[in-house]
Structures are given as C-alpha cells and as structure tokens.
Design a protein around this motif. Structure first.
Motif, mmCIF file in Angstrom:
data_model
loop_
_atom_site.group_PDB
_atom_site.id
_atom_site.type_symbol
_atom_site.label_atom_id
_atom_site.label_comp_id
_atom_site.label_asym_id
_atom_site.label_seq_id
_atom_site.Cartn_x
_atom_site.Cartn_y
_atom_site.Cartn_z
ATOM 1 N N PRO A 38 0.752 -1.294 0.182
ATOM 2 C CA PRO A 38 -0.022 -0.035 0.074
ATOM 3 C C PRO A 38 0.847 1.263 0.024
ATOM 4 O O PRO A 38 0.959 2.136 0.962
ATOM 5 N N ARG A 50 -2.388 3.673 -2.718
ATOM 6 C CA ARG A 50 -2.093 3.031 -1.380
ATOM 7 C C ARG A 50 -3.398 2.071 -0.864
ATOM 8 O O ARG A 50 -3.174 1.216 -0.016
ATOM 9 N N PHE A 51 -4.473 2.507 -1.417
ATOM 10 C CA PHE A 51 -5.824 1.634 -0.825
ATOM 11 C C PHE A 51 -6.070 0.608 -1.736
ATOM 12 O O PHE A 51 -7.032 -0.134 -1.601
ATOM 13 N N ARG A 54 -6.317 -3.180 -0.418
ATOM 14 C CA ARG A 54 -7.226 -3.047 0.509
ATOM 15 C C ARG A 54 -8.676 -3.413 -0.705
ATOM 16 O O ARG A 54 -9.761 -4.203 -0.191
ATOM 17 N N GLY A 55 -8.876 -2.357 -1.538
ATOM 18 C CA GLY A 55 -9.969 -2.638 -2.413
ATOM 19 C C GLY A 55 -9.970 -3.731 -3.129
ATOM 20 O O GLY A 55 -11.032 -4.200 -3.344
ATOM 21 N N ASN A 286 -7.140 2.590 -7.685
ATOM 22 C CA ASN A 286 -7.352 3.661 -6.994
ATOM 23 C C ASN A 286 -8.939 3.494 -6.472
ATOM 24 O O ASN A 286 -9.517 4.106 -7.410
#
Length: 312
Positions: A38, A50-51, A54-55, A286
């Motif tokens: 991330p 950076r997310f 997680r996404g 993103n």
C-alpha cells in the motif's frame, strides 16, 4: 457433522478470495501467495493507490473459493467448460510494512518479503500501490535470472529522472532495465499524448519491444503475441490503466482508447504459453476514484484468470 457454511461475500475477513491468512512470508505454505504493497508516494498526480490492495481484496470476496456453499475449490469457466485453480493452495500474506516518506526502507521491505515468498516456493502476486513498487519487487528475483519482462500499461514508465528524482511511478521500467538479470522487455498498451519522446527513444535503443494500444486494437492479440519473444521465463507487471477508463475508471492517470478486458485477459493467457511466469504484480488501482468497485473487481478477476492460465 457441522452444517456447511454458505460463506456469502458479505461475511468473514476480506482476504484475497477469502484465502487463509499467513502474515509471515517466511512461513507460508502455498502455491500462490498474495502480498499487498500500500504505497503511492511515487505518484505525481492523484493519490489513493495505497488503498488498492485493500480495495482489491474487498471485491475479490465475490470470487471466493467455496463461496455460496460450494465444496469444490477454484472457479468454473463457462467458456472453457472446465474448472480452474481447484487444487491450488492460495494464501494471503497481508501487506508489506510501509515506512511513510522513507522509500529506501519501504522498498527494502518489499524486496525482502518477495524474496521470502520465493524461498518458500510460492508464486508471488503483488497488489499495488503505485507502479514504483515493481522495481523493488523485481529486485527480489536476482537469483531467478535471466528472464524477460512483460509490461502492460498505458504509459512507458521509462523516464530516467525528473529534477534528480529517479524512483517514482514514471520510472520503474527504466530502473528495471538497468538490472543485469532482466533481458527482453516488452511494453504493451502504450498510448496517450503524455508519452515522452525521450523515454520512447530510450526504450527502443535498449531493444525493447513497444506495442501501442492502437496496434493491438488493429492487429489483434494473436498477432501481438507472435511478436513477443518466446523466453524461458518472464515476470509480468500489469498497470490497471492499461484498460480503457470506460471499464476501469479507478486509476490515477487514465488514458482513453485503452484495452478491453478480453484483450488483456487473452494477452495474459497467451503469455503463459510464451515461457514460465515467475510472478506478477497489478498496480495503480485507486478505489477512491471508483466508488462502485468496477475497477477493483476487474483487478481481482484479471489476477484469477491469469493464474488459471499459469497453473491450468
């Protein structure tokens, strides 16, 4: 006997495809290991990648093995009329520790984590993060060389430096080209009016193969695959902005006239027949720019269909 679990996507911990979690790469026992990075401090435009790890994990639970009460693993391909990845052991190794503003320590952590996965015999799948993370990932493969690189992207990412900055999302393929164990580099999907002439000419001078998105559209994937050299081994890096922003809007630097999902899938499937694939990363997702999750879902399905071709 316990009652079977329905295992709906809305339940449980959002690991990649709900795979078992092993936070120590040096102890993982799996055929395929997911590793998140991330990091997006290399981006020069819209932050948020950076997310991405997680996404992607969040939306990958739609493709969880054993989901909706099924007892078999993998997935069934309606076009091929067969099941893929049924016996593949998949593990999610969490994320590399990120030291904000300190790219040297962060990149060292990335290289060490990937090297640990390779030592365990696992196939690394790295979730970015901006594209700068591909350089430290590939550095972990020094003992696996020589090998070629397939780079699928809207952008060349071959900028040498900008005001002395040599480590950024616009430079990873240039930095990788300087590694002595990386041989042929193929760059597919390149397009856009922001392409730098000096980077383009620099890449060609090294002998890299550059295939624009228009060439792929007009010639078709099979013709492009014929142009890509057959090598013993390849590493593959995929920037999600290689896809057209009409289907993958969740990326920091979108460019019009991109690849369709089918073109990307068929290109990756074909690469599995060009040589042994050593590992892959998928970067620049993103989630802030795609609140409905289409890009994240495409990222997860791209990884799964490529793994099916590699291990099929």
């Amino acid at each position: 006997m316990p009652e079977p679990r329905l295992n709906l996507p809305i339940t449980g911990i959002a690991s990649f495809c709900k795979a078992p979690i092993c936070l120590d790469p040096a102890a993982v026992e799996a055929d395929v290991a997911i590793l998140g990075v991330p990091w997006d401090e290399g981006t020069g435009f819209r932050p948020g990648a950076r997310f991405g790890p997680r996404g992607i994990r969040e939306y990958s639970v739609r493709y969880a093995f054993g989901e909706r009460g099924l007892t078999v693993g993998g997935y069934w391909d309606v076009e091929a009329r067969r099941r893929y990845l049924e016996k593949i052991r998949l593990a999610d190794c969490g994320d590399v520790d990120i030291i904000y503003t300190d790219w040297q320590r962060t990149f060292a952590n990335i290289t060490a984590a990937v090297r640990a996965l390779l030592a365990r015999g696992a196939f690394p799948v790295v979730l970015g993060g901006d594209h700068s993370i591909t350089f430290p990932v590939v550095q972990a493969y020094a003992e696996q060389g020589p090998f070629g690189l397939l780079h699928v992207d809207a952008h060349l990412d071959y900028t040498n430096e900008v005001l002395g900055v040599r480590i950024a999302s616009g430079s990873p393929i240039k930095r990788i080209s300087e590694l002595p164990f990386v041989t042929r580099i193929t760059q597919v999907g390149i397009r856009g009016i922001r392409t730098r002439q000096d980077a383009f000419e620099d890449s060609l001078r090294r002998g890299n193969l550059i295939v624009t998105a228009r060439e792929l559209h007009e010639q078709g994937v099979p013709a492009i695959l014929e142009r890509i050299p057959r090598l013993d081994r390849y590493y593959v890096t995929v920037d999600i902005d290689a896809l057209d922003p009409g289907i993958a809007p969740g990326t920091s630097s979108p460019e019009p006239d991109g690849l369709t999902y089918r073109q990307l899938r068929d290109l990756l499937r074909g690469m599995a027949g060009k040589g042994r694939i050593l590992g892959m990363d998928l970067v620049e997702t993103n989630p802030f720019l795609d609140p409905i999750g289409l890009t994240q879902s495409l990222a997860a399905s791209t990884i799964l269909e490529f793994l099916a071709a590699i291990f099929g």
